[in-house]
Design an enzyme around this catalytic site. Structure first.
Site, PDB file in Angstrom:
ATOM      1  N   GLY A   1      -7.734  -0.520  -9.146  1.00 26.07           N
ATOM      2  CA  GLY A   1      -6.537  -0.832  -8.384  1.00 26.07           C
ATOM      3  C   GLY A   1      -6.440  -2.312  -8.048  1.00 26.07           C
ATOM      4  N   ALA A   2      -5.214  -2.823  -8.052  1.00 25.40           N
ATOM      5  CA  ALA A   2      -5.003  -4.243  -7.763  1.00 25.40           C
ATOM      6  C   ALA A   2      -5.565  -4.622  -6.403  1.00 25.40           C
ATOM      7  CB  ALA A   2      -3.507  -4.564  -7.821  1.00 25.40           C
ATOM      8  N   ASP A   3      -5.411  -3.738  -5.421  1.00 24.27           N
ATOM      9  CA  ASP A   3      -5.900  -4.045  -4.075  1.00 24.27           C
ATOM     10  C   ASP A   3      -7.418  -4.193  -4.046  1.00 24.27           C
ATOM     11  OD1 ASP A   3      -6.025  -1.319  -4.739  1.00 24.27           O
ATOM     12  OD2 ASP A   3      -5.871  -0.664  -2.655  1.00 24.27           O
TER      13      ASP A   3
ATOM     14  N   ASN B   1       1.680   1.390   4.201  1.00 21.50           N
ATOM     15  CA  ASN B   1       2.207   0.152   4.782  1.00 21.50           C
ATOM     16  C   ASN B   1       2.216  -0.980   3.763  1.00 21.50           C
ATOM     17  OD1 ASN B   1       2.553   1.100   7.536  1.00 21.50           O
ATOM     18  ND2 ASN B   1       0.324   1.075   7.705  1.00 21.50           N
ATOM     19  N   THR B   2       3.097  -1.928   4.005  1.00 21.53           N
ATOM     20  CA  THR B   2       3.143  -3.167   3.229  1.00 21.53           C
ATOM     21  C   THR B   2       2.872  -4.325   4.174  1.00 21.53           C
ATOM     22  OG1 THR B   2       4.717  -2.314   1.602  1.00 21.53           O
ATOM     23  CG2 THR B   2       4.621  -4.709   1.869  1.00 21.53           C
ATOM     24  N   VAL B   3       1.904  -5.164   3.813  1.00 17.99           N
ATOM     25  CA  VAL B   3       1.598  -6.345   4.620  1.00 17.99           C
ATOM     26  C   VAL B   3       2.093  -7.573   3.865  1.00 17.99           C
ATOM     27  CG1 VAL B   3      -0.177  -7.670   5.818  1.00 17.99           C
ATOM     28  CG2 VAL B   3      -0.433  -5.190   5.576  1.00 17.99           C
TER      29      VAL B   3
ATOM     30  N   GLY C   1       0.824  -1.196   0.000  1.00 15.91           N
ATOM     31  CA  GLY C   1       0.000   0.000   0.000  1.00 15.91           C
ATOM     32  C   GLY C   1       0.858   1.245   0.000  1.00 15.91           C
TER      33      GLY C   1
ATOM     34  N   ASP D   1     -12.375  -0.716   2.474  1.00 16.58           N
ATOM     35  CA  ASP D   1     -10.969  -0.898   2.844  1.00 16.58           C
ATOM     36  C   ASP D   1     -10.441   0.418   3.399  1.00 16.58           C
ATOM     37  OD1 ASP D   1      -8.284  -1.475   3.120  1.00 16.58           O
ATOM     38  OD2 ASP D   1      -8.040  -2.314   1.119  1.00 16.58           O
TER      39      ASP D   1
ATOM     40  N   THR E   1      -9.505  20.939  22.949  1.00 17.79           N
ATOM     41  CA  THR E   1      -9.117  20.804  21.544  1.00 17.79           C
ATOM     42  C   THR E   1      -8.934  19.342  21.138  1.00 17.79           C
ATOM     43  OG1 THR E   1      -8.034  22.968  21.561  1.00 17.79           O
ATOM     44  CG2 THR E   1      -7.396  21.456  19.816  1.00 17.79           C
TER      45      THR E   1
END
Length: 255
Positions: free
Chosen positions: A107-109, A11-13, A8, A129, A184
């Protein structure tokens, strides 16, 4: 064994499967500067730490939304695992009829998630997602990928708010004690949390109206569980949906 990569923007899983069983998974930062050797050394360390042998990996499957990393991952596959990786993209069998105007734009994902969700839960479906972008994908009862929606993700939206508003601090994404913030930080948490919950509820409700059916809603991604706790429009959170989809697509294209 099969090694799968879900690359991604943030991140990469990485997961390793022995047939249908996910043996382990790891989440690392996506770094476009990382070389094939760095990936190989990292993977050797991760696998050996779990008593897994690099030589037992016979196939590699890659889904990436970061084009600059593809060459390094392909080289890594050849050098460290002596195999040509299966790269998710046009020409790869998915079992889905893609109804996008230009199927190559999907997208591939998103394709991988749709494959896994349809295989595991049947249709019709809405798949949400929660990644760098929040994506909504619709799959028909017949397994047709009908399209969807893409919205800014929670993290990048929050970072944009903080970077453009000098007096606003970075805050942890968590449920505030009250929707009406008294300082805040709690005001930001209320706006971020319930702003995105409202977005998810609104888009899903409108999609259901448009497709005139009642699909299951499956959520995945790093923040899926956080949002799912605050709404009843999500039927199930599937943490490993994308990894399972990569394995399924490998099985469809093997041999």
């Amino acid at each position: 064994m099969i090694l799968v990569f879900d690359v991604g923007n943030t991140n990469t899983v990485i997961g390793v499967y022995d047939r249908e069983k996910l043996l382990n998974h790891w989440r690392i930062r996506t770094n476009p500067q990382r070389t094939c050797d760095e990936y190989g050394i990292l993977l050797r360390s991760l696998l050996e730490n779990d008593k897994l042998n690099l030589k037992d990996i016979k196939s590699v499957v890659i889904s990436s939304v970061v084009p600059t990393l593809m060459m390094e991952l392909e080289w890594m596959s050849r050098k460290f695992f002596a195999c040509r990786p299966l790269v998710i993209g046009p020409g790869v069998k998915s079992g889905l009829a893609i109804k996008y105007e230009n199927p190559r734009e999907v997208g591939a994902d998103r394709v991988v998630n749709a494959v896994a969700a349809y295989d595991k839960y049947g249709g019709p479906l809405i798949i949400v997602d929660f990644g760098t972008a929040t994506t909504f994908c619709v799959v028909s009862a017949k397994g047709e990928y009908l399209g969807g929606a893409i919205a800014p993700g929670i993290i990048i939206s929050t970072e944009a708010l903080v970077s453009k508003a000098a007096k606003l601090p970075r805050v942890e994404l968590q449920r505030p004690r009250s929707l009406i913030g008294k300082n805040t930080v709690s005001s930001m948490q209320a706006g971020i949390m319930y702003g995105f919950v409202g977005q998810v509820e609104g888009i899903i409700t409108r999609m259901k109206t448009e497709i005139e059916t009642t699909p299951q809603v499956i959520a995945t991604g790093g923040l899926a569980a956080v949002i799912a706790r605050e709404t009843d429009v999500i039927d199930k959170v599937d943490e490993f949906l994308t990894l399972d989809g990569l394995r399924l697509i490998y099985e469809m294209n093997r041999g």
